[in-house]
Design a protein around this motif. Structure first.
Motif, PDB file in Angstrom:
ATOM      1  N   ILE A 267      19.209 -12.629 -23.803  1.00  0.00           N
ATOM      2  CA  ILE A 267      19.815 -12.680 -22.466  1.00  0.00           C
ATOM      3  C   ILE A 267      19.806 -14.115 -21.943  1.00  0.00           C
ATOM      4  O   ILE A 267      20.802 -14.606 -21.418  1.00  0.00           O
ATOM      5  N   ARG A 268      18.686 -14.805 -22.117  1.00  0.00           N
ATOM      6  CA  ARG A 268      18.562 -16.201 -21.676  1.00  0.00           C
ATOM      7  C   ARG A 268      19.559 -17.093 -22.420  1.00  0.00           C
ATOM      8  O   ARG A 268      20.189 -17.968 -21.826  1.00  0.00           O
ATOM      9  N   ALA A 269      19.714 -16.860 -23.707  1.00  0.00           N
ATOM     10  CA  ALA A 269      20.667 -17.664 -24.483  1.00  0.00           C
ATOM     11  C   ALA A 269      22.085 -17.477 -23.963  1.00  0.00           C
ATOM     12  O   ALA A 269      22.831 -18.451 -23.809  1.00  0.00           O
ATOM     13  N   VAL A 270      22.457 -16.236 -23.688  1.00  0.00           N
ATOM     14  CA  VAL A 270      23.805 -15.963 -23.156  1.00  0.00           C
ATOM     15  C   VAL A 270      23.980 -16.625 -21.795  1.00  0.00           C
ATOM     16  O   VAL A 270      24.973 -17.318 -21.549  1.00  0.00           O
ATOM     17  N   GLN A 271      23.013 -16.430 -20.916  1.00  0.00           N
ATOM     18  CA  GLN A 271      23.123 -17.001 -19.569  1.00  0.00           C
ATOM     19  C   GLN A 271      23.201 -18.520 -19.622  1.00  0.00           C
ATOM     20  O   GLN A 271      24.065 -19.124 -18.978  1.00  0.00           O
ATOM     21  N   ASP A 272      22.332 -19.151 -20.396  1.00  0.00           N
ATOM     22  CA  ASP A 272      22.339 -20.612 -20.477  1.00  0.00           C
ATOM     23  C   ASP A 272      23.644 -21.143 -21.072  1.00  0.00           C
ATOM     24  O   ASP A 272      24.196 -22.140 -20.594  1.00  0.00           O
ATOM     25  N   ALA A 273      24.150 -20.478 -22.102  1.00  0.00           N
ATOM     26  CA  ALA A 273      25.407 -20.910 -22.725  1.00  0.00           C
ATOM     27  C   ALA A 273      26.575 -20.774 -21.751  1.00  0.00           C
ATOM     28  O   ALA A 273      27.381 -21.697 -21.599  1.00  0.00           O
ATOM     29  N   LEU A 274      26.658 -19.625 -21.089  1.00  0.00           N
ATOM     30  CA  LEU A 274      27.793 -19.406 -20.191  1.00  0.00           C
ATOM     31  C   LEU A 274      27.688 -20.230 -18.918  1.00  0.00           C
ATOM     32  O   LEU A 274      28.708 -20.559 -18.309  1.00  0.00           O
ATOM     33  N   MET A 275      26.479 -20.625 -18.528  1.00  0.00           N
ATOM     34  CA  MET A 275      26.343 -21.546 -17.400  1.00  0.00           C
ATOM     35  C   MET A 275      26.935 -22.906 -17.757  1.00  0.00           C
ATOM     36  O   MET A 275      27.491 -23.594 -16.904  1.00  0.00           O
ATOM     37  N   GLN A 276      26.848 -23.280 -19.036  1.00  0.00           N
ATOM     38  CA  GLN A 276      27.470 -24.532 -19.469  1.00  0.00           C
ATOM     39  C   GLN A 276      28.988 -24.406 -19.482  1.00  0.00           C
ATOM     40  O   GLN A 276      29.694 -25.321 -19.067  1.00  0.00           O
ATOM     41  N   VAL A 277      29.479 -23.262 -19.955  1.00  0.00           N
ATOM     42  CA  VAL A 277      30.930 -23.041 -20.031  1.00  0.00           C
ATOM     43  C   VAL A 277      31.537 -22.945 -18.642  1.00  0.00           C
ATOM     44  O   VAL A 277      32.601 -23.498 -18.377  1.00  0.00           O
ATOM     45  N   PHE A 278      30.865 -22.230 -17.761  1.00  0.00           N
ATOM     46  CA  PHE A 278      31.380 -21.975 -16.413  1.00  0.00           C
ATOM     47  C   PHE A 278      30.551 -22.718 -15.365  1.00  0.00           C
ATOM     48  O   PHE A 278      30.092 -22.132 -14.392  1.00  0.00           O
ATOM     49  N   SER A 279      30.353 -24.012 -15.554  1.00  0.00           N
ATOM     50  CA  SER A 279      29.533 -24.769 -14.609  1.00  0.00           C
ATOM     51  C   SER A 279      30.127 -24.636 -13.205  1.00  0.00           C
ATOM     52  O   SER A 279      31.332 -24.690 -13.019  1.00  0.00           O
ATOM     53  N   GLY A 280      29.252 -24.419 -12.253  1.00  0.00           N
ATOM     54  CA  GLY A 280      29.706 -24.266 -10.870  1.00  0.00           C
ATOM     55  C   GLY A 280      29.968 -22.829 -10.467  1.00  0.00           C
ATOM     56  O   GLY A 280      30.070 -22.527  -9.291  1.00  0.00           O
TER      57      GLY A 280
END
Length: 174
Positions: free
Chosen positions: A13-26
């Motif tokens: 879950i953390r890996a998904v959240q951290d990755a998608l936070m990079q993709v969808f910054s902001g």
């Protein structure tokens, strides 16, 4: 934005959240995990079986958590003497999938896995740890914590997002 992950494993879950936070910054992300069945063996032994597990989990999380913007499934398995994971992501009815980096496994670990043990349990025993698979994973143990399971998964998740980041490049043409 709602993200449904086909796992209750905090590392995934953390890996998904951290990755998608990079993709969808902001963007504000609501990332939640849902335990799902893979429909394959607990320790997939081939790339094909591992991919099927990821796709089964993807279908299960979409059914269990309707209304998410993205569904993400990760399934770890073996391919020869290496461990890796398939990542499958669904968005608006389209599916993208990629493989993570592969890591070679020690012969003793491979032998134990071939006798029916799961990689996480083998790593726990080899490194005198508890619940490695929900922490840094075999990757952390084998690299002396230079890499982690979540970090390697993040890269693969971002790569699986390419068709959704650049949708104009992935449209069907006649």
């Amino acid at each position: 934005m709602k993200i449904a992950v086909a796992s209750a494993n905090p590392a995934k879950i953390r890996a998904v959240q951290d990755a998608l936070m990079q993709v969808f910054s902001g963007e504000t992300l609501q990332c939640s995990g849902q335990s799902t069945a893979s429909g394959v063996s607990a320790q997939p032994m081939t790339s094909e079986e591992t991919l099927q597990g990821a796709l089964n989990r993807l279908q299960a999380v979409a059914a269990a958590a309707p209304g998410a913007d993205y569904y993400v499934a990760l399934e770890a398995g073996l391919d020869g003497d290496c461990s890796f994971a398939w990542i499958a992501i669904s968005h608006q009815g389209r599916i993208s999938k990629t493989r993570s980096a592969s890591l070679p496994l020690p012969p003793a670990a491979l032998m134990a896995i071939q006798q029916g043990e799961e990689l996480g349990d083998v790593m726990d025993r080899m490194f005198a740890q508890h619940n490695v698979k929900q922490q840094g994973g075999a990757i952390a143990m084998l690299t002396n914590h230079v890499l982690t399971r979540a970090g390697v998964y993040q890269q693969a998740i971002i790569l699986a997002m390419i068709p959704f980041i650049q949708p104009q490049l992935f449209t069907q043409q006649a």
